[in-house]
Design a protein around this motif. Structure first.
Motif, mmCIF file in Angstrom:
data_model
loop_
_atom_site.group_PDB
_atom_site.id
_atom_site.type_symbol
_atom_site.label_atom_id
_atom_site.label_comp_id
_atom_site.label_asym_id
_atom_site.label_seq_id
_atom_site.Cartn_x
_atom_site.Cartn_y
_atom_site.Cartn_z
ATOM 1 N N SER A 162 0.716 -1.257 0.081
ATOM 2 C CA SER A 162 0.000 -0.004 -0.101
ATOM 3 C C SER A 162 0.799 1.190 0.096
ATOM 4 N N TRP A 163 2.029 1.323 0.667
ATOM 5 C CA TRP A 163 2.878 2.283 0.580
ATOM 6 C C TRP A 163 3.631 2.588 -0.579
ATOM 7 N N PHE A 164 3.910 1.302 -1.149
ATOM 8 C CA PHE A 164 4.582 1.384 -2.784
ATOM 9 C C PHE A 164 3.537 2.061 -3.561
ATOM 10 N N GLN A 165 2.158 1.651 -3.440
ATOM 11 C CA GLN A 165 1.313 2.219 -4.350
ATOM 12 C C GLN A 165 1.049 3.909 -4.091
ATOM 13 N N LYS A 166 1.249 4.171 -2.784
ATOM 14 C CA LYS A 166 1.124 5.618 -2.640
ATOM 15 C C LYS A 166 2.120 6.282 -3.124
ATOM 16 N N LEU A 167 3.360 5.645 -3.295
ATOM 17 C CA LEU A 167 4.712 6.183 -3.940
ATOM 18 C C LEU A 167 4.675 6.511 -5.111
ATOM 19 N N VAL A 168 3.870 5.271 -6.000
ATOM 20 C CA VAL A 168 3.397 5.163 -7.447
ATOM 21 C C VAL A 168 2.612 6.541 -7.546
ATOM 22 N N ASP A 169 1.593 6.621 -6.948
ATOM 23 C CA ASP A 169 0.690 7.793 -7.075
ATOM 24 C C ASP A 169 1.536 9.146 -7.081
ATOM 25 N N PHE A 170 2.269 9.399 -6.092
ATOM 26 C CA PHE A 170 3.081 10.507 -6.058
ATOM 27 C C PHE A 170 4.005 10.703 -7.178
ATOM 28 N N ARG A 171 4.429 9.763 -7.742
ATOM 29 C CA ARG A 171 5.257 9.639 -9.079
ATOM 30 C C ARG A 171 4.714 10.138 -10.100
ATOM 31 N N GLU A 172 3.304 9.598 -10.418
ATOM 32 C CA GLU A 172 2.385 10.075 -11.470
ATOM 33 C C GLU A 172 1.890 11.326 -11.105
ATOM 34 N N HIS A 176 8.362 12.444 -10.486
ATOM 35 C CA HIS A 176 9.406 11.706 -9.820
ATOM 36 C C HIS A 176 9.116 10.968 -8.566
ATOM 37 N N CYS A 177 10.211 10.490 -7.740
ATOM 38 C CA CYS A 177 10.096 9.797 -6.722
ATOM 39 C C CYS A 177 10.669 10.587 -5.501
ATOM 40 N N LEU A 178 11.188 11.846 -5.668
ATOM 41 C CA LEU A 178 12.019 12.208 -4.685
ATOM 42 C C LEU A 178 10.798 13.185 -3.604
ATOM 43 N N VAL A 179 10.412 12.497 -2.692
ATOM 44 C CA VAL A 179 9.554 12.921 -1.821
ATOM 45 C C VAL A 179 10.084 13.617 -0.952
ATOM 46 N N PRO A 180 9.721 15.293 -0.851
ATOM 47 C CA PRO A 180 10.444 15.984 0.304
ATOM 48 C C PRO A 180 10.281 15.547 1.817
ATOM 49 N N LEU A 181 11.031 15.812 2.463
ATOM 50 C CA LEU A 181 10.858 15.504 4.056
ATOM 51 C C LEU A 181 9.589 15.434 4.645
ATOM 52 N N ALA A 188 3.628 11.289 6.384
ATOM 53 C CA ALA A 188 4.016 9.691 6.566
ATOM 54 C C ALA A 188 4.837 9.254 5.459
ATOM 55 N N LEU A 189 4.376 9.712 4.232
ATOM 56 C CA LEU A 189 5.028 9.105 3.244
ATOM 57 C C LEU A 189 6.680 9.268 3.031
ATOM 58 N N SER A 190 7.115 10.555 3.404
ATOM 59 C CA SER A 190 8.251 11.092 3.074
ATOM 60 C C SER A 190 8.988 10.036 4.380
ATOM 61 N N TYR A 191 8.679 9.703 5.616
ATOM 62 C CA TYR A 191 9.335 9.222 6.387
ATOM 63 C C TYR A 191 9.479 7.589 6.101
ATOM 64 N N TRP A 192 8.485 7.044 5.330
ATOM 65 C CA TRP A 192 8.478 5.726 4.780
ATOM 66 C C TRP A 192 9.516 5.460 3.682
ATOM 67 N N VAL A 193 9.738 6.644 2.845
ATOM 68 C CA VAL A 193 10.681 6.826 2.054
ATOM 69 C C VAL A 193 12.200 6.757 2.652
ATOM 70 N N ILE A 194 12.152 7.452 3.599
ATOM 71 C CA ILE A 194 13.634 7.430 4.305
ATOM 72 C C ILE A 194 13.800 6.130 5.062
ATOM 73 N N ARG A 195 12.862 5.631 5.554
ATOM 74 C CA ARG A 195 13.142 4.223 6.250
ATOM 75 C C ARG A 195 13.494 3.180 5.162
ATOM 76 N N THR A 196 12.751 3.512 4.097
ATOM 77 C CA THR A 196 13.114 2.341 2.765
ATOM 78 C C THR A 196 14.639 2.373 2.421
ATOM 79 N N ARG A 197 15.070 3.834 2.387
ATOM 80 C CA ARG A 197 16.526 3.915 1.890
ATOM 81 C C ARG A 197 17.369 3.214 3.065
ATOM 82 N N GLY A 198 17.075 3.498 4.309
ATOM 83 C CA GLY A 198 17.731 2.831 5.483
ATOM 84 C C GLY A 198 17.792 1.547 5.405
ATOM 85 N N LEU A 199 16.676 0.827 5.398
ATOM 86 C CA LEU A 199 16.767 -0.651 5.127
ATOM 87 C C LEU A 199 17.347 -1.339 3.644
#
Length: 324
Positions: A162-172, A176-181, A188-199
Protein backbone atom coordinates in the motif's frame (compact mmCIF):
# COMPACT_ATOMS: atom_id res chain seq x y z
CA UNK A 1 59.88 14.74 20.09
CA UNK A 2 56.33 13.34 19.69
CA UNK A 3 56.93 10.27 17.51
CA UNK A 4 54.43 11.34 14.83
CA UNK A 5 53.52 14.19 12.44
CA UNK A 6 49.91 14.62 13.55
CA UNK A 7 50.28 18.24 14.66
CA UNK A 8 47.18 19.40 16.63
CA UNK A 9 45.14 22.34 15.35
CA UNK A 10 46.76 24.62 17.92
CA UNK A 11 50.26 23.47 18.76
CA UNK A 12 51.32 24.96 22.11
CA UNK A 13 54.90 25.72 21.06
CA UNK A 14 54.29 26.95 17.53
CA UNK A 15 50.64 27.54 16.45
CA UNK A 16 51.83 28.51 12.95
CA UNK A 17 53.14 24.97 12.40
CA UNK A 18 49.67 23.44 12.64
CA UNK A 19 48.33 25.88 10.02
CA UNK A 20 51.33 25.17 7.75
CA UNK A 21 50.51 21.46 7.98
CA UNK A 22 46.84 22.15 7.11
CA UNK A 23 47.91 24.31 4.15
CA UNK A 24 50.35 21.60 3.01
CA UNK A 25 47.49 19.06 2.92
CA UNK A 26 45.42 21.52 0.90
CA UNK A 27 48.24 22.06 -1.59
CA UNK A 28 48.65 18.29 -1.90
CA UNK A 29 44.95 17.93 -2.77
CA UNK A 30 45.22 20.70 -5.37
CA UNK A 31 48.33 18.98 -6.81
CA UNK A 32 46.43 15.69 -7.18
CA UNK A 33 43.53 17.51 -8.83
CA UNK A 34 45.89 19.10 -11.37
CA UNK A 35 45.23 22.60 -10.02
CA UNK A 36 47.92 25.28 -9.48
CA UNK A 37 49.93 24.33 -6.39
CA UNK A 38 53.42 24.84 -4.95
CA UNK A 39 53.46 21.16 -4.03
CA UNK A 40 55.98 19.06 -5.97
CA UNK A 41 56.79 15.36 -6.28
CA UNK A 42 60.08 16.03 -4.49
CA UNK A 43 58.31 17.64 -1.54
CA UNK A 44 55.80 14.77 -1.39
CA UNK A 45 58.67 12.28 -1.21
CA UNK A 46 60.34 14.25 1.59
CA UNK A 47 57.10 14.43 3.56
CA UNK A 48 56.43 10.72 3.02
CA UNK A 49 59.92 9.96 4.35
CA UNK A 50 58.86 11.29 7.78
CA UNK A 51 55.41 9.60 7.65
CA UNK A 52 53.54 12.84 7.08
CA UNK A 53 49.79 12.49 7.74
CA UNK A 54 47.97 13.49 4.56
CA UNK A 55 44.48 12.77 5.92
CA UNK A 56 44.20 13.91 9.54
CA UNK A 57 40.56 12.85 9.91
CA UNK A 58 41.33 9.28 8.81
CA UNK A 59 44.41 9.11 11.05
CA UNK A 60 42.44 10.26 14.10
CA UNK A 61 39.60 7.84 13.29
CA UNK A 62 42.00 4.91 12.95
CA UNK A 63 43.67 5.90 16.23
CA UNK A 64 40.35 5.80 18.08
CA UNK A 65 39.44 2.52 16.38
CA UNK A 66 42.67 0.98 17.69
CA UNK A 67 41.78 2.24 21.18
CA UNK A 68 38.36 0.57 20.77
CA UNK A 69 40.08 -2.74 19.92
CA UNK A 70 42.30 -2.34 23.00
CA UNK A 71 39.20 -1.71 25.12
CA UNK A 72 37.59 -4.87 23.71
CA UNK A 73 40.68 -7.00 24.40
CA UNK A 74 40.51 -5.91 28.06
CA UNK A 75 36.72 -6.02 28.53
CA UNK A 76 35.48 -8.57 26.01
CA UNK A 77 33.05 -6.13 24.34
CA UNK A 78 32.89 -2.72 22.60
CA UNK A 79 30.31 -1.09 24.88
CA UNK A 80 32.42 1.81 26.11
CA UNK A 81 30.35 3.64 28.77
CA UNK A 82 29.44 7.29 28.23
CA UNK A 83 31.49 8.23 31.27
CA UNK A 84 34.83 6.49 30.99
CA UNK A 85 37.56 8.41 32.91
CA UNK A 86 40.45 6.24 31.61
CA UNK A 87 39.70 7.50 28.07
CA UNK A 88 36.84 9.99 27.82
CA UNK A 89 37.79 10.84 24.22
CA UNK A 90 37.13 7.23 23.21
CA UNK A 91 33.74 7.33 24.97
CA UNK A 92 32.82 10.48 23.03
CA UNK A 93 34.06 8.94 19.76
CA UNK A 94 31.90 5.83 20.29
CA UNK A 95 28.86 8.07 20.89
CA UNK A 96 29.61 9.97 17.67
CA UNK A 97 29.87 6.74 15.62
CA UNK A 98 26.39 5.75 16.76
CA UNK A 99 25.00 9.20 15.96
CA UNK A 100 26.64 9.13 12.54
CA UNK A 101 25.23 5.67 11.85
CA UNK A 102 21.70 6.93 12.59
CA UNK A 103 22.36 9.71 10.07
CA UNK A 104 23.66 7.13 7.58
CA UNK A 105 20.65 4.79 7.88
CA UNK A 106 18.17 7.67 7.51
CA UNK A 107 19.93 9.03 4.43
CA UNK A 108 21.11 12.24 6.11
CA UNK A 109 24.56 13.85 5.74
CA UNK A 110 27.25 11.96 7.69
CA UNK A 111 30.98 11.17 7.69
CA UNK A 112 30.60 7.39 8.13
CA UNK A 113 31.73 5.35 5.13
CA UNK A 114 30.79 1.75 4.32
CA UNK A 115 34.44 0.82 4.87
CA UNK A 116 34.36 2.23 8.40
CA UNK A 117 31.01 0.56 9.11
CA UNK A 118 32.51 -2.76 8.00
CA UNK A 119 35.53 -2.30 10.28
CA UNK A 120 33.31 -1.52 13.28
CA UNK A 121 31.04 -4.48 12.56
CA UNK A 122 34.04 -6.83 12.22
CA UNK A 123 35.17 -5.67 15.67
CA UNK A 124 31.78 -6.59 17.14
CA UNK A 125 30.69 -2.98 17.63
CA UNK A 126 26.96 -2.44 18.15
CA UNK A 127 25.54 0.78 16.74
CA UNK A 128 22.80 0.78 19.38
CA UNK A 129 23.85 1.60 22.95
CA UNK A 130 23.55 -1.26 25.48
CA UNK A 131 20.98 0.58 27.61
CA UNK A 132 18.88 1.24 24.50
CA UNK A 133 19.18 -2.38 23.36
CA UNK A 134 17.85 -3.61 26.69
CA UNK A 135 15.01 -1.09 26.56
CA UNK A 136 14.16 -2.09 22.97
CA UNK A 137 14.20 -5.78 23.88
CA UNK A 138 11.64 -5.25 26.68
CA UNK A 139 9.53 -3.06 24.41
CA UNK A 140 9.63 -5.62 21.59
CA UNK A 141 8.41 -8.37 23.89
CA UNK A 142 5.47 -6.20 24.97
CA UNK A 143 4.61 -5.26 21.41
CA UNK A 144 5.01 -8.82 20.14
CA UNK A 145 2.10 -10.01 22.26
CA UNK A 146 0.06 -6.93 21.30
CA UNK A 147 0.82 -7.32 17.58
CA UNK A 148 -0.17 -10.99 17.69
CA UNK A 149 -3.51 -9.92 19.10
CA UNK A 150 -4.03 -7.23 16.46
CA UNK A 151 -2.48 -9.03 13.47
CA UNK A 152 -5.92 -9.81 12.03
CA UNK A 153 -6.89 -6.15 11.89
CA UNK A 154 -5.85 -5.01 8.40
CA UNK A 155 -6.47 -1.35 9.19
CA UNK A 156 -3.90 -1.15 12.02
CA UNK A 157 -0.88 -0.92 9.74
CA UNK A 158 -0.38 -0.24 6.09
CA UNK A 159 1.24 -3.05 4.15
CA UNK A 160 4.43 -2.46 2.14
CA UNK A 161 2.39 -2.77 -1.06
CA UNK A 162 0.00 0.00 0.00
CA UNK A 163 2.93 2.35 0.74
CA UNK A 164 4.49 1.42 -2.59
CA UNK A 165 1.21 2.28 -4.33
CA UNK A 166 1.15 5.67 -2.58
CA UNK A 167 4.65 6.30 -3.93
CA UNK A 168 3.49 5.30 -7.42
CA UNK A 169 0.64 7.80 -7.10
CA UNK A 170 3.10 10.49 -5.99
CA UNK A 171 5.30 9.77 -9.03
CA UNK A 172 2.35 9.96 -11.42
CA UNK A 173 1.46 13.37 -9.98
CA UNK A 174 4.96 14.89 -9.69
CA UNK A 175 6.95 12.97 -12.32
CA UNK A 176 9.58 11.71 -9.83
CA UNK A 177 10.02 9.77 -6.56
CA UNK A 178 12.01 12.42 -4.70
CA UNK A 179 9.50 12.88 -1.88
CA UNK A 180 10.37 15.96 0.24
CA UNK A 181 11.02 15.50 3.95
CA UNK A 182 7.53 16.74 4.74
CA UNK A 183 5.09 15.98 1.96
CA UNK A 184 2.14 18.32 2.26
CA UNK A 185 -0.48 15.69 1.43
CA UNK A 186 0.95 12.80 3.43
CA UNK A 187 3.94 13.51 5.73
CA UNK A 188 4.16 9.81 6.63
CA UNK A 189 5.09 8.96 3.03
CA UNK A 190 8.34 10.94 3.24
CA UNK A 191 9.35 9.05 6.39
CA UNK A 192 8.47 5.73 4.77
CA UNK A 193 10.77 6.66 1.87
CA UNK A 194 13.59 7.57 4.31
CA UNK A 195 13.09 4.29 6.18
CA UNK A 196 13.12 2.37 2.88
CA UNK A 197 16.52 3.88 2.01
CA UNK A 198 17.81 2.89 5.45
CA UNK A 199 16.56 -0.70 5.03
CA UNK A 200 18.22 -0.83 1.60
CA UNK A 201 21.56 0.19 3.14
CA UNK A 202 21.19 -2.46 5.85
CA UNK A 203 20.34 -5.04 3.15
CA UNK A 204 23.53 -4.18 1.22
CA UNK A 205 25.58 -4.40 4.43
CA UNK A 206 24.24 -7.89 5.14
CA UNK A 207 22.40 -6.68 8.27
CA UNK A 208 18.85 -7.73 9.27
CA UNK A 209 16.39 -5.91 7.02
CA UNK A 210 12.88 -6.35 5.61
CA UNK A 211 14.21 -5.22 2.23
CA UNK A 212 14.22 -7.93 -0.45
CA UNK A 213 15.53 -8.27 -4.00
CA UNK A 214 11.92 -8.33 -5.25
CA UNK A 215 11.12 -5.02 -3.51
CA UNK A 216 14.31 -3.45 -4.85
CA UNK A 217 13.30 -4.43 -8.39
CA UNK A 218 9.83 -2.94 -7.91
CA UNK A 219 11.28 0.32 -6.57
CA UNK A 220 13.82 0.49 -9.41
CA UNK A 221 11.00 0.05 -11.91
CA UNK A 222 9.58 3.44 -10.84
CA UNK A 223 13.02 5.13 -10.68
CA UNK A 224 13.13 5.21 -6.88
CA UNK A 225 15.78 7.63 -5.56
CA UNK A 226 18.12 5.59 -3.33
CA UNK A 227 20.46 8.51 -2.59
CA UNK A 228 18.48 11.71 -2.07
CA UNK A 229 21.55 13.86 -1.39
CA UNK A 230 23.17 12.82 -4.68
CA UNK A 231 19.92 13.34 -6.60
CA UNK A 232 19.49 16.86 -5.20
CA UNK A 233 23.15 17.70 -5.90
CA UNK A 234 22.88 16.48 -9.50
CA UNK A 235 19.66 18.48 -9.94
CA UNK A 236 21.39 21.69 -8.82
CA UNK A 237 24.41 20.90 -11.01
CA UNK A 238 22.09 20.63 -14.03
CA UNK A 239 20.60 24.03 -13.10
CA UNK A 240 24.16 25.42 -12.96
CA UNK A 241 24.80 24.13 -16.50
CA UNK A 242 21.54 25.74 -17.65
CA UNK A 243 22.64 29.03 -16.04
CA UNK A 244 25.98 28.80 -17.86
CA UNK A 245 24.32 28.13 -21.22
CA UNK A 246 22.29 31.34 -20.79
CA UNK A 247 25.00 33.55 -19.25
CA UNK A 248 28.29 32.13 -20.52
CA UNK A 249 29.73 31.60 -17.01
CA UNK A 250 29.03 29.87 -13.67
CA UNK A 251 29.19 32.96 -11.44
CA UNK A 252 25.66 32.80 -10.04
CA UNK A 253 25.19 35.97 -7.93
CA UNK A 254 24.39 35.61 -4.23
CA UNK A 255 21.04 37.24 -4.81
CA UNK A 256 19.44 35.56 -7.80
CA UNK A 257 15.60 35.81 -7.65
CA UNK A 258 15.02 33.49 -10.66
CA UNK A 259 16.58 30.63 -8.65
CA UNK A 260 17.67 31.55 -5.12
CA UNK A 261 18.16 27.87 -4.23
CA UNK A 262 20.83 27.60 -6.94
CA UNK A 263 22.56 30.74 -5.61
CA UNK A 264 22.64 29.22 -2.11
CA UNK A 265 23.91 25.88 -3.50
CA UNK A 266 26.77 27.63 -5.35
CA UNK A 267 27.75 29.41 -2.12
CA UNK A 268 27.74 26.09 -0.26
CA UNK A 269 29.97 24.41 -2.88
CA UNK A 270 32.60 27.15 -2.38
CA UNK A 271 32.35 26.83 1.41
CA UNK A 272 32.68 23.05 1.18
CA UNK A 273 35.70 23.39 -1.12
CA UNK A 274 37.42 25.59 1.46
CA UNK A 275 36.73 22.86 4.02
CA UNK A 276 38.10 20.27 1.59
CA UNK A 277 41.34 22.15 0.85
CA UNK A 278 42.00 22.79 4.56
CA UNK A 279 41.43 19.14 5.47
CA UNK A 280 38.27 19.80 7.46
CA UNK A 281 35.04 17.71 7.37
CA UNK A 282 33.05 18.28 4.18
CA UNK A 283 30.61 16.58 1.80
CA UNK A 284 32.50 17.45 -1.40
CA UNK A 285 33.97 14.44 -3.23
CA UNK A 286 36.75 14.47 -5.84
CA UNK A 287 34.18 13.30 -8.39
CA UNK A 288 31.97 16.33 -7.68
CA UNK A 289 34.97 18.67 -7.76
CA UNK A 290 35.91 17.25 -11.16
CA UNK A 291 32.38 17.78 -12.49
CA UNK A 292 32.33 21.40 -11.30
CA UNK A 293 35.77 22.09 -12.77
CA UNK A 294 34.77 20.55 -16.11
CA UNK A 295 31.81 22.95 -16.17
CA UNK A 296 34.17 25.91 -15.68
CA UNK A 297 33.05 26.57 -12.12
CA UNK A 298 35.40 28.74 -10.05
CA UNK A 299 35.60 27.92 -6.34
CA UNK A 300 36.52 31.54 -5.57
CA UNK A 301 33.72 34.10 -5.88
CA UNK A 302 34.13 36.68 -8.66
CA UNK A 303 34.27 39.62 -6.22
CA UNK A 304 37.00 37.86 -4.23
CA UNK A 305 38.94 37.01 -7.42
CA UNK A 306 38.92 40.67 -8.47
CA UNK A 307 40.04 41.74 -5.01
CA UNK A 308 42.87 39.18 -5.02
CA UNK A 309 43.95 40.26 -8.50
CA UNK A 310 44.21 43.94 -7.45
CA UNK A 311 46.11 42.95 -4.31
CA UNK A 312 48.55 40.81 -6.32
CA UNK A 313 49.21 43.63 -8.78
CA UNK A 314 49.95 46.04 -5.91
CA UNK A 315 52.37 43.59 -4.29
CA UNK A 316 53.99 42.83 -7.63
CA UNK A 317 54.76 46.49 -8.31
CA UNK A 318 55.99 46.94 -4.72
CA UNK A 319 58.30 43.94 -4.94
CA UNK A 320 59.63 45.09 -8.33
CA UNK A 321 60.37 48.52 -6.86
CA UNK A 322 62.13 47.05 -3.82
CA UNK A 323 64.16 44.58 -5.89
CA UNK A 324 65.86 47.47 -7.72
Amino acid sequence: KHGHCLVPLKDGQDPALSYWVIRTRGLYKRYNLGKPSTMTAERIDKLNSIDFVWDANEAVWMGRFKELLDFKSCNGHCDVPRRYPPNQKLAKWVKVQREQYRQYTTDRPNYLTEHRIGMLQSAGFNFVEKKERTKNSISKNKHRSASTKNSTDGNKKRSWESWFQKLVDFREKHGHCLVPLKDGQDPALSYWVIRTRGLYKRYNLGKPSTMTAERIDKLNSIDFVWDANEAVWMGRFKELLDFKSCNGHCDVPRRYPPNQKLAKWVKVQREQYRQYTTDRPNYLTEHRIGMLQSAGFNFVEKKERTKNSISKNKHRSASTKNST
